[in-house]
Design a protein around this motif. Sequence first.
Motif, mmCIF file in Angstrom:
data_model
loop_
_atom_site.group_PDB
_atom_site.id
_atom_site.type_symbol
_atom_site.label_atom_id
_atom_site.label_comp_id
_atom_site.label_asym_id
_atom_site.label_seq_id
_atom_site.Cartn_x
_atom_site.Cartn_y
_atom_site.Cartn_z
ATOM 1 N N ASP A 81 0.807 -1.221 0.000
ATOM 2 C CA ASP A 81 0.000 0.000 0.000
ATOM 3 C C ASP A 81 0.840 1.272 0.000
ATOM 4 O O ASP A 81 0.426 2.299 -0.538
ATOM 5 C CB ASP A 81 -0.933 0.003 1.221
ATOM 6 N N PHE A 82 2.013 1.197 0.615
ATOM 7 C CA PHE A 82 2.860 2.387 0.700
ATOM 8 C C PHE A 82 4.291 1.945 0.925
ATOM 9 O O PHE A 82 4.541 0.957 1.625
ATOM 10 C CB PHE A 82 2.412 3.292 1.852
ATOM 11 N N SER A 83 5.242 2.659 0.300
ATOM 12 C CA SER A 83 6.644 2.290 0.449
ATOM 13 C C SER A 83 7.478 3.477 0.895
ATOM 14 O O SER A 83 7.284 4.603 0.436
ATOM 15 C CB SER A 83 7.201 1.739 -0.872
ATOM 16 N N LEU A 84 8.403 3.187 1.776
ATOM 17 C CA LEU A 84 9.380 4.173 2.217
ATOM 18 C C LEU A 84 10.751 3.695 1.752
ATOM 19 O O LEU A 84 11.194 2.604 2.111
ATOM 20 C CB LEU A 84 9.336 4.299 3.736
ATOM 21 N N VAL A 85 11.396 4.479 0.911
ATOM 22 C CA VAL A 85 12.713 4.133 0.370
ATOM 23 C C VAL A 85 13.760 4.850 1.216
ATOM 24 O O VAL A 85 13.681 6.063 1.420
ATOM 25 C CB VAL A 85 12.829 4.546 -1.112
ATOM 26 N N TYR A 140 6.733 10.246 -10.129
ATOM 27 C CA TYR A 140 6.558 10.866 -8.814
ATOM 28 C C TYR A 140 5.210 10.458 -8.247
ATOM 29 O O TYR A 140 4.305 10.033 -8.964
ATOM 30 C CB TYR A 140 6.705 12.386 -8.885
ATOM 31 N N THR A 141 5.103 10.546 -6.936
ATOM 32 C CA THR A 141 3.854 10.254 -6.232
ATOM 33 C C THR A 141 3.200 11.571 -5.845
ATOM 34 O O THR A 141 3.817 12.391 -5.149
ATOM 35 C CB THR A 141 4.113 9.409 -4.970
ATOM 36 N N GLU A 142 1.996 11.790 -6.303
ATOM 37 C CA GLU A 142 1.247 12.978 -5.892
ATOM 38 C C GLU A 142 1.071 12.922 -4.382
ATOM 39 O O GLU A 142 0.642 11.899 -3.832
ATOM 40 C CB GLU A 142 -0.118 12.996 -6.577
ATOM 41 N N PRO A 143 1.450 13.983 -3.669
ATOM 42 C CA PRO A 143 1.349 13.959 -2.201
ATOM 43 C C PRO A 143 -0.023 13.498 -1.707
ATOM 44 O O PRO A 143 -1.040 14.099 -2.044
ATOM 45 C CB PRO A 143 1.631 15.416 -1.819
ATOM 46 N N ASN A 144 -0.029 12.394 -0.958
ATOM 47 C CA ASN A 144 -1.270 11.811 -0.436
ATOM 48 C C ASN A 144 -1.259 11.861 1.089
ATOM 49 O O ASN A 144 -0.393 12.476 1.702
ATOM 50 C CB ASN A 144 -1.432 10.374 -0.955
ATOM 51 N N LYS A 145 -2.216 11.200 1.708
ATOM 52 C CA LYS A 145 -2.339 11.263 3.174
ATOM 53 C C LYS A 145 -1.098 10.704 3.863
ATOM 54 O O LYS A 145 -0.689 11.202 4.922
ATOM 55 C CB LYS A 145 -3.589 10.522 3.639
ATOM 56 N N MET A 198 1.378 12.715 6.229
ATOM 57 C CA MET A 198 1.617 12.193 7.574
ATOM 58 C C MET A 198 3.114 12.181 7.887
ATOM 59 O O MET A 198 3.554 12.597 8.968
ATOM 60 C CB MET A 198 1.037 10.781 7.708
ATOM 61 N N VAL A 199 3.915 11.717 6.925
ATOM 62 C CA VAL A 199 5.365 11.669 7.129
ATOM 63 C C VAL A 199 5.923 13.073 7.320
ATOM 64 O O VAL A 199 6.781 13.306 8.181
ATOM 65 C CB VAL A 199 6.055 10.953 5.943
ATOM 66 N N LYS A 200 5.422 14.030 6.543
ATOM 67 C CA LYS A 200 5.859 15.430 6.714
ATOM 68 C C LYS A 200 5.602 15.917 8.135
ATOM 69 O O LYS A 200 6.454 16.557 8.760
ATOM 70 C CB LYS A 200 5.119 16.342 5.722
#
Length: 380
Positions: free
Chosen positions: A159-163, A301-306, A310-312
């Motif tokens: 669902d979501f990845s952090l590189v 690129y990933t359009e900024p999502n929730k 949240m990470v910001k």
Amino acid sequence: MKTYNEIKLAQELIRFPTIKTEDRGIMKFLSKKLSAIGFRCTIIKSKGTGPKPALNLYARYGKSKPHIMYLGHTDVVANLNNWKLPPFKAVVSKGYLNGRGAQDMKGGIACWISAVSNFIKNNKFNGSISIIISADEETTGYGCPAVMKYLRKKSEKIDFSLVGEPSSNKSVGDEIRIGRRGSMNGVITVYGKSGHSAFYGSYINPCTALAKIIAKLKSSPLDNGTKYMPPSNLEFTKMNVDNLSENVVPQSASAKFNVRFNTKYKSSALKKKLNKIINAVAKKQKCKTKIEYKVSGEAFYTEPNKDIHMVKKVVKKVTKLTPKLNCRGGTSDSRFLGSIPRLELGLRNNSIHQVNERTSISDLKKLTLIYTKILDNYFK
């Protein structure tokens, strides 16, 4: 339940001299560490730089949604001469962890595993955490695609990845990558007609044609950029004329170039645009051309999502800084993740690929805290 200290674990990882796609036992080591905290680990082979295959790791904890994945790599660049401290000793001195891979990116991997081990020990949650560790991000780039192919066969959905690439600049968390520009290499060979330089009109000079092609390409803006990416840029990196005589016009001339392009282009469309410019100039000069391309990665690129927002917020809460979202830097394994929403957040990059690579102990602790808070918020 075990927990891992990010400093000690980073030292252990740095001590594996994993140059190019050499494993040296690091994937077995990581599998043992992750298995001890409940992960199911799978080693996936891919093409290596030598006779042996490269070994890549996929590890997953949990079976349900939501599913967050961390992507990292264990390979490091060489550049091992003239270090003040041995590059694979992982010496801690004066508040710094020294060693090849300290920033790029064994330090980041250690921070993530430390954060995950503490999170799993202290929380009951619904969802899954997985880790992909490739063996060749700095070289061949076959590892991450091999793991992704395995995941598609298993119908695993992320669902979501952090590189964990070292995305930070002056301080940890000040920049977050939400995409990368594409990269494409090209070779232009121009064919003319050789002849004695004293007899003007008896030859067609490919050097002149190539010079005009270079001038035209450099004076033709490709685009104006996007919100998160600068204008696409083409740079010539090498020119060659195979000619041993100063008074003979050669038969051919060639030049190599690299284009860093934004999401306004797919590489196929960019090739067509460049070919049109090149061939138009060559036709006027009565020359023929051969144009070859090699695409290292498409722009994305990933359009900024929730999750990105949240990470910001997490980064701002921990560091008191508002991170900038951008798409700077070269290519990374992130380009192989397809449509998975993702961002890149890791240590600073001020000494990566350099002699005497190092990271501060405070940066490692800060990144571990950021990763822990991300997990807390993701599984709320």
